[in-house]
Each structure stands twice: as C-alpha cells, then as structure tokens.
Motif scaffolding. Structure first.
Motif, short mmCIF file in Angstrom:
data_model
loop_
_atom_site.label_atom_id
_atom_site.label_comp_id
_atom_site.label_asym_id
_atom_site.label_seq_id
_atom_site.Cartn_x
_atom_site.Cartn_y
_atom_site.Cartn_z
N ASN A 61 0.82 -1.20 0.00
CA ASN A 61 0.00 0.00 0.00
C ASN A 61 0.86 1.26 0.00
N LEU A 62 2.17 1.14 -0.07
CA LEU A 62 3.09 2.27 0.03
C LEU A 62 3.62 2.65 -1.35
N ILE A 63 3.67 3.94 -1.64
CA ILE A 63 4.27 4.43 -2.88
C ILE A 63 5.55 5.16 -2.49
N ARG A 64 6.68 4.69 -3.02
CA ARG A 64 7.97 5.34 -2.77
C ARG A 64 8.40 6.03 -4.05
N ILE A 65 8.81 7.29 -3.93
CA ILE A 65 9.22 8.09 -5.08
C ILE A 65 10.67 8.49 -4.86
N TYR A 79 12.93 20.78 2.98
CA TYR A 79 12.12 19.93 3.86
C TYR A 79 10.64 20.28 3.76
N PHE A 80 10.33 21.56 3.57
CA PHE A 80 8.93 21.94 3.39
C PHE A 80 8.35 21.30 2.13
N LEU A 81 9.11 21.36 1.02
CA LEU A 81 8.62 20.76 -0.22
C LEU A 81 8.44 19.25 -0.10
N ILE A 82 9.34 18.59 0.61
CA ILE A 82 9.20 17.14 0.82
C ILE A 82 7.92 16.84 1.59
N LEU A 93 -4.01 10.26 -3.21
CA LEU A 93 -3.93 8.87 -3.66
C LEU A 93 -4.46 7.88 -2.61
N GLN A 94 -4.79 8.37 -1.43
CA GLN A 94 -5.36 7.55 -0.36
C GLN A 94 -4.45 6.40 0.06
N CYS A 95 -3.14 6.63 0.08
CA CYS A 95 -2.18 5.66 0.57
C CYS A 95 -0.91 6.41 0.97
N PRO A 96 -0.10 5.84 1.83
CA PRO A 96 1.13 6.54 2.25
C PRO A 96 2.10 6.73 1.09
N VAL A 97 2.68 7.92 1.01
CA VAL A 97 3.66 8.25 -0.02
C VAL A 97 4.94 8.69 0.68
N LYS A 98 6.07 8.17 0.24
CA LYS A 98 7.36 8.49 0.83
C LYS A 98 8.30 8.98 -0.26
N LEU A 99 8.86 10.18 -0.10
CA LEU A 99 9.84 10.71 -1.05
C LEU A 99 11.23 10.34 -0.57
N GLU A 100 12.01 9.71 -1.43
CA GLU A 100 13.39 9.34 -1.12
C GLU A 100 14.28 10.09 -2.11
N LEU A 101 14.73 11.27 -1.71
CA LEU A 101 15.47 12.13 -2.61
C LEU A 101 16.93 12.22 -2.21
#
Length: 115
Positions: A61-65, A79-82, A93-101
């Motif tokens: 259920n997780l989307i990693r970008i 950090y604000f933009l993240i 998207l109704q699911c957890p999203v994690k940005l890995e930049l």
C-alpha cells in the motif's frame, strides 16, 4: 541514462514498478494515471530541481518516489517541499507516499554516459 536507447530494455529497469498489468490484475488503468499524475505534480512543485527521472516504486500500500534533486534551495524550503508533496500525494492517492530524494550541488555531478 547510462545506456544508449536501443539497449535500455536489456540492461536497465523501468521507471515504474507495478504488477497490476498482469492477467487479472487489479486497477491497471488507475495505476498508470496515478503515475502520470505523480510525475506532473512533482515536476510542477519541484520546478527545475529534479536532475534525474522520477522513479515510482509501489510496495503493497506504500508508494515510494525516488530521484536526484538540485541543492539550490535552503534546507528549510527543501524539507517543506518534501513534507508538502508527501502530504498532498498521500491525501489524493489515499495511501502513504514516501519521497526518497538525494541532493547534489551541481548539475554536472549527475553524469550521463554510454557504455
């Protein structure tokens, strides 16, 4: 981008990983439109800051970008933009999203070469 275009399919993985396009997969069309929406949202929000392609990985259920970003903003704005991007995409998207930049100070540090 390390391989020439004719060799990409043999040596490089894809920019989006999902298994909804297999036979009897669930919601294949929605997944593609969500990927397009994520890329357009991040390109507009992080205007001229992404140096690489936007990689989308779906795990349960997780989307990693993932991606490489230019280090031209102060850390507070970065950090604000993240947080802003994660929060809005999670809501839409109704699911957890994690940005890995990852960040880099110069555009020239991101090397592109053909083998």
């Amino acid at each position: 981008m390390a391989y020439p275009p004719p060799r990409i399919a043999h040596f490089k993985s894809w920019n989006s990983w999902n298994t909804s396009n297999v036979v009897d997969g669930v919601r294949p069309a929605e997944t593609i439109f969500e990927d397009i929406f994520i890329r357009k949202f991040l390109t507009g929000t992080w205007h001229n800051l992404f140096l690489s392609e936007i990689i989308i990985k779906r795990q349960h259920n997780l989307i990693r970008i993932a991606g490489i970003v230019l280090q031209s903003l102060p850390p507070r704005k970065l950090y604000f933009l993240i947080g802003y991007s994660e929060e809005l995409l999670s809501y839409w998207l109704q699911c957890p999203v994690k940005l890995e930049l990852q960040t880099t100070p110069n555009r020239s540090d991101v090397t592109f070469k053909y083998i």
